[in-house]
Write a protein that holds these residues in place. Structure first.
Motif, PDB file in Angstrom:
ATOM      1  N   MET A  61    -100.855 -39.459 -60.347  1.00  0.00           N
ATOM      2  CA  MET A  61    -100.618 -39.877 -58.970  1.00  0.00           C
ATOM      3  C   MET A  61    -100.091 -38.697 -58.174  1.00  0.00           C
ATOM      4  O   MET A  61     -99.360 -37.846 -58.721  1.00  0.00           O
ATOM      5  N   ILE A  62    -100.437 -38.646 -56.908  1.00  0.00           N
ATOM      6  CA  ILE A  62     -99.880 -37.669 -55.979  1.00  0.00           C
ATOM      7  C   ILE A  62     -99.164 -38.410 -54.857  1.00  0.00           C
ATOM      8  O   ILE A  62     -99.729 -39.308 -54.232  1.00  0.00           O
ATOM      9  N   SER A  63     -97.917 -38.034 -54.614  1.00  0.00           N
ATOM     10  CA  SER A  63     -97.172 -38.508 -53.456  1.00  0.00           C
ATOM     11  C   SER A  63     -96.982 -37.321 -52.525  1.00  0.00           C
ATOM     12  O   SER A  63     -96.278 -36.360 -52.869  1.00  0.00           O
ATOM     13  N   PHE A  64     -97.619 -37.384 -51.367  1.00  0.00           N
ATOM     14  CA  PHE A  64     -97.622 -36.250 -50.435  1.00  0.00           C
ATOM     15  C   PHE A  64     -97.034 -36.664 -49.100  1.00  0.00           C
ATOM     16  O   PHE A  64     -97.405 -37.704 -48.540  1.00  0.00           O
ATOM     17  N   THR A  65     -96.150 -35.843 -48.578  1.00  0.00           N
ATOM     18  CA  THR A  65     -95.637 -35.992 -47.223  1.00  0.00           C
ATOM     19  C   THR A  65     -95.911 -34.697 -46.479  1.00  0.00           C
ATOM     20  O   THR A  65     -95.472 -33.624 -46.911  1.00  0.00           O
ATOM     21  N   GLY A  66     -96.655 -34.782 -45.381  1.00  0.00           N
ATOM     22  CA  GLY A  66     -96.994 -33.579 -44.645  1.00  0.00           C
ATOM     23  C   GLY A  66     -98.039 -33.853 -43.588  1.00  0.00           C
ATOM     24  O   GLY A  66     -98.178 -34.978 -43.094  1.00  0.00           O
ATOM     25  N   SER A  67     -98.807 -32.833 -43.255  1.00  0.00           N
ATOM     26  CA  SER A  67     -99.749 -32.935 -42.145  1.00  0.00           C
ATOM     27  C   SER A  67    -100.936 -33.815 -42.502  1.00  0.00           C
ATOM     28  O   SER A  67    -101.336 -33.930 -43.666  1.00  0.00           O
ATOM     29  N   THR A  68    -101.514 -34.412 -41.471  1.00  0.00           N
ATOM     30  CA  THR A  68    -102.686 -35.256 -41.672  1.00  0.00           C
ATOM     31  C   THR A  68    -103.859 -34.449 -42.200  1.00  0.00           C
ATOM     32  O   THR A  68    -104.614 -34.923 -43.071  1.00  0.00           O
ATOM     33  N   ALA A  69    -104.041 -33.224 -41.717  1.00  0.00           N
ATOM     34  CA  ALA A  69    -105.174 -32.403 -42.150  1.00  0.00           C
ATOM     35  C   ALA A  69    -105.120 -32.150 -43.651  1.00  0.00           C
ATOM     36  O   ALA A  69    -106.131 -32.279 -44.356  1.00  0.00           O
ATOM     37  N   VAL A  70    -103.951 -31.791 -44.160  1.00  0.00           N
ATOM     38  CA  VAL A  70    -103.816 -31.547 -45.604  1.00  0.00           C
ATOM     39  C   VAL A  70    -103.911 -32.863 -46.368  1.00  0.00           C
ATOM     40  O   VAL A  70    -104.536 -32.936 -47.429  1.00  0.00           O
ATOM     41  N   GLY A  71    -103.304 -33.921 -45.826  1.00  0.00           N
ATOM     42  CA  GLY A  71    -103.354 -35.224 -46.479  1.00  0.00           C
ATOM     43  C   GLY A  71    -104.772 -35.740 -46.654  1.00  0.00           C
ATOM     44  O   GLY A  71    -105.099 -36.363 -47.677  1.00  0.00           O
TER      45      GLY A  71
ATOM     46  N   LYS B  99    -107.780 -41.195 -58.595  1.00  0.00           N
ATOM     47  CA  LYS B  99    -106.360 -40.980 -58.824  1.00  0.00           C
ATOM     48  C   LYS B  99    -105.564 -41.656 -57.709  1.00  0.00           C
ATOM     49  O   LYS B  99    -105.920 -41.568 -56.531  1.00  0.00           O
ATOM     50  N   LYS B 100    -104.497 -42.313 -58.055  1.00  0.00           N
ATOM     51  CA  LYS B 100    -103.650 -42.966 -57.059  1.00  0.00           C
ATOM     52  C   LYS B 100    -102.985 -41.910 -56.185  1.00  0.00           C
ATOM     53  O   LYS B 100    -102.566 -40.848 -56.663  1.00  0.00           O
ATOM     54  N   CYS B 101    -102.864 -42.199 -54.897  1.00  0.00           N
ATOM     55  CA  CYS B 101    -102.125 -41.281 -54.033  1.00  0.00           C
ATOM     56  C   CYS B 101    -101.393 -42.070 -52.949  1.00  0.00           C
ATOM     57  O   CYS B 101    -101.846 -43.134 -52.518  1.00  0.00           O
ATOM     58  N   ALA B 102    -100.253 -41.548 -52.563  1.00  0.00           N
ATOM     59  CA  ALA B 102     -99.470 -42.087 -51.449  1.00  0.00           C
ATOM     60  C   ALA B 102     -99.354 -40.975 -50.421  1.00  0.00           C
ATOM     61  O   ALA B 102     -98.828 -39.897 -50.731  1.00  0.00           O
ATOM     62  N   LEU B 103     -99.851 -41.218 -49.215  1.00  0.00           N
ATOM     63  CA  LEU B 103     -99.896 -40.192 -48.176  1.00  0.00           C
ATOM     64  C   LEU B 103     -99.072 -40.637 -46.980  1.00  0.00           C
ATOM     65  O   LEU B 103     -99.378 -41.649 -46.357  1.00  0.00           O
ATOM     66  N   GLU B 104     -98.015 -39.888 -46.684  1.00  0.00           N
ATOM     67  CA  GLU B 104     -97.209 -40.138 -45.484  1.00  0.00           C
ATOM     68  C   GLU B 104     -97.406 -38.929 -44.588  1.00  0.00           C
ATOM     69  O   GLU B 104     -96.920 -37.843 -44.895  1.00  0.00           O
ATOM     70  N   LEU B 105     -98.133 -39.130 -43.483  1.00  0.00           N
ATOM     71  CA  LEU B 105     -98.692 -38.017 -42.732  1.00  0.00           C
ATOM     72  C   LEU B 105     -98.079 -37.918 -41.343  1.00  0.00           C
ATOM     73  O   LEU B 105     -96.944 -38.331 -41.123  1.00  0.00           O
TER      74      LEU B 105
END
Length: 485
Positions: free
Chosen positions: A225-235, A247-253
Motif C-alpha cells: 500500500m502507498i499512503s501519499f500526501t502531496g500535490s495532485t500531479a504527483v498523486g 496496489k491499494k493507495c490512499a491519496l490526500e492531494l
C-alpha cells in the motif's frame, strides 16, 4: 544524541541505523538559506533492502498481542512530549514554521499516537450467517503487510505520523519517505522516537531522498500500500502506478478551498476565520482558504476587515523573532506565489493589502476583483493570499464552489445554520465547516477530499481501521461436505 555529529548524518534507518550508498544532502533553512545540517539519503537499492527487512519482521509484529502494540504507541506519544523542544526547533528551522504552528503540530501528532494506540483493541471483524447448515462465516480485517508512506514538508510530522501510527497499530510494517526539505523533524527524529519506544527491529524504516526513492517505493512489489500526501500531479502518477499493480493507495492531494460569506454572516467572525484559514503557515496548507466567495452586499465591509487583519501580521524569521508568518519553503515557491498575484493583477485584480515578496518571505495579501478566469481563483496558490470573488445569490455561490476540480474543504458563514447546511449539501467537498475556517483537523474524525483532492480514502478515527487493512473471509465446517461430483 550528539548534536555535533547526529547519527542521521551518515546513516539511514532500516529498522536500525545502517550505512547507505546515497549521497549526503544539505538541509537548507528557508528563512536564511544557510545549511542547517546534512542528512544521509537513500537510494532505490535501499528501498529493496527495507522491503525485505520489513516483510521478514511483519508477521511477528502482526501477531504481537494488542496491548503490547498499544503500549509501544503510548510510549511514542510520551516521547514526542519529552523531546518537544528538539522536534519543534527543527520544525521551525527546517520548514519555516512559527513556534505556535510547530507546537500545535506536535500536539496533534501526540493525539494521533494516542488514537492509534486504541485501534488494536477494537473489534476487527464480524460473523455472518450462512445458508449452508453447520457453516460459520468469519469476516475479519488483516494487515496489508508493508505500507509505504510518502509525506510532505508543510506539516511533516503530523502528515507522516497520521499514516505511520495507525498502519503500525493495525499490524503493518512501514517504510516512510519524508520530504527532502523536512527529513530531520519529519523522518530521522521520528525514527529515534519509535526506536526508543521499543518498536521491534525491522518494523519501521525511514528513507530520505528524492523522487527516485519515492518511485522505487511505489513500484516495489513487496510494498502492499502507498499512503501519499502531496500535490495532485504527483498523486495522479502514483495512483496510475498503484492501479496498474492492483496496489491499494490512499491519496490526500491538493485543494482550492472556498470560504463562503453569505449576506447574513457575522463579518467580524468571518474575517477572523478567513485570516486564520488564509495566512496560517504562510498559506502552505492543502486546506488553506484559497478562494473567498463573498456576497456583493457585504463585500466591502468584509474586504476591509480582512485587509486590516492582514496588515497587522508580522513576517520574518520565526527562529529569531516572534512573527505571524515565516518564510515560504523555498525561492521556487515564493516566486510562484508572486507570479500568480502579478498575473491576476494584470488581468484586473486589485491588491488591497500586502502583495510584496522579499526573498522567501511574502506578505499576507488580500486581492479584490478576482474573477474565475484569473489564476488566483483557479490555481492552488499555497501561499498567504486571500482572493475575493463576488456573488449575488446562493445559487451563484454554489456554482462558484463547484467550479473548482478540487474538493477538499469549504467553510460557510451565515447567521442561519439551516441555510448553511442546505448550502453544504450541494457542494462537492469532503469537509464543510459552518461558521468556522477551512483548516480543521480532529484526530477522531475521518479526513479527506473529493475530486482532484484525493481518492475516497480517509484518515482518522474509525476510518483508519479499514484504510490500513485488507479483509479476509474464513468459513468453517466441522465436517467435510459431499458435493455432487
Amino acid at each position: 544524541m550528539n548534536e555535533t555529529s547526529p547519527i542521521w548524518e551518515d546513516k539511514i534507518y532500516l529498522g536500525q541505523w545502517q550505512t547507505a550508498e546515497g549521497p549526503q544532502a544539505a538541509v537548507i533553512g528557508p528563512a536564511t538559506g544557510e545549511v542547517l545540517a546534512k542528512v544521509q539519503t537513500a537510494t532505490p537499492v535501499d528501498v529493496g533492502r527495507a522491503a525485505l527487512i520489513a516483510n521478514s519482521a511483519q508477521q511477528h509484529w502482526a501477531t504481537l498481542p494488542f496491548d503490547q502494540k498499544a503500549e509501544i504507541l503510548r510510549r511514542a506519544a510520551a516521547l514526542l512530549k519529552e523531546r518537544a523542544e528538539e522536534i519543534n526547533r527543527w520544525n521551525i528551522r527546517e520548514c519555516g514554521s512559527t513556534a505556535a504552528k510547530a507546537e500545535w503540530e506536535l500536539q496533534v501528532t501526540y493525539e494521533q499516537a494516542q488514537m492509534a494506540a486504541a485501534l488494536p483493541m477494537q473489534p476487527n471483524g464480524q460473523i455472518f450467517p450462512s445458508s449452508m447448515p453447520g457453516r460459520r462465516n468469519y469476516w475479519k480485517r488483516v494487515p496489508i503487510g508493508t505500507v509505504g508512506v510518502i509525506a510532505p514538508w508543510n506539516f511533516p510530522i503530523l502528515l507522516a505520523m497520521r499514516s505511520v501510527f495507525p498502519a503500525l497499530a493495525m499490524g503493518n510494517c512501514v517504510i516512510l519517505k519524508p520530504a527532502p526539505m523536512s527529513a530531520i523533524c519529519g523522518g530521522a527524529l521520528m525514527a529515534e522516537v519509535l526506536e526508543a519506544a521499543g518498536l521491534p527491529e525491522g518494523v519501521f524504516h525511514v528513507l530520505p531522498g528524492g523522487p527516485e526513492v519515492g518511485e522505487a517505493l511505489v513500484q516495489h512489489s513487496d510494498v502492499g500500500m502507498i499512503s501519499f500526501t502531496g500535490s495532485t500531479a504527483v498523486g495522479e502518477k502514483i495512483g496510475e502506478t498503484c492501479g496498474r499493480m492492483l496496489k491499494k493507495c490512499a491519496l490526500e492531494l491538493g485543494g482550492n478551498n472556498a470560504m463562503v460569506i453569505l449576506d447574513d454572516a457575522d463579518l467580524d467572525a468571518a474575517a477572523s476565520s478567513a485570516a486564520w484559514g488564509a495566512f496560517l503557515h504562510q498559506g502552505q496548507i492543502c486546506m488553506q482558504a484559497g478562494r473567498h466567495l463573498v456576497h456583493r452586499s457585504v463585500a466591502d465591509k468584509y474586504m476591509n476587515k480582512l485587509a486590516e487583519r492582514a496588515t497587522r501580521l508580522v513576517t520574518g524569521d520565526p527562529w529569531k523573532q516572534q512573527v505571524h508568518l515565516g518564510p515560504l519553503i523555498n525561492e521556487t515557491q515564493a516566486r510562484r506565489v508572486e507570479e500568480i498575484v502579478n498575473r491576476s493583477v494584470a488581468m484586473g485584480a486589485n491588491v488591497v493589502a500586502g502583495g510584496k515578496r522579499d526573498g522567501n518571505f511574502f506578505e499576507a495579501t488580500v486581492l479584490s476583483g478576482v474573477t474565475p478566469e484569473m489564476p488566483a481563483f483557479g490555481e492552488e496558490i499555497f501561499g498567504p493570499v486571500a482572493p475575493i470573488t463576488l456573488f449575488d445569490s446562493d445559487e451563484e455561490a454554489i456554482a462558484l464552489v463547484n467550479a473548482s476540480p478540487y474538493g477538499l474543504a469549504a467553510a460557510i458563514h451565515s447567521a442561519s445554520t439551516e441555510r448553511a447546511q442546505r448550502f453544504a449539501e450541494r457542494i462537492r467537498v469532503g469537509m464543510v465547516h459552518i461558521n468556522d475556517q477551512t483548516v480543521n483537523n480532529e484526530f477522531q474524525v475521518p479526513f479527506g477530499g473529493m475530486g482532484r483532492s484525493g481518492t475516497s480514502g480517509r484518515f482518522g478515527g474509525p476510518a483508519n481501521l479499514d484504510e490500513f487493512t485488507t479483509t479476509q473471509w474464513v468459513s468453517v465446517m466441522e465436517q467435510g461436505i459431499q458435493y455432487p461430483f
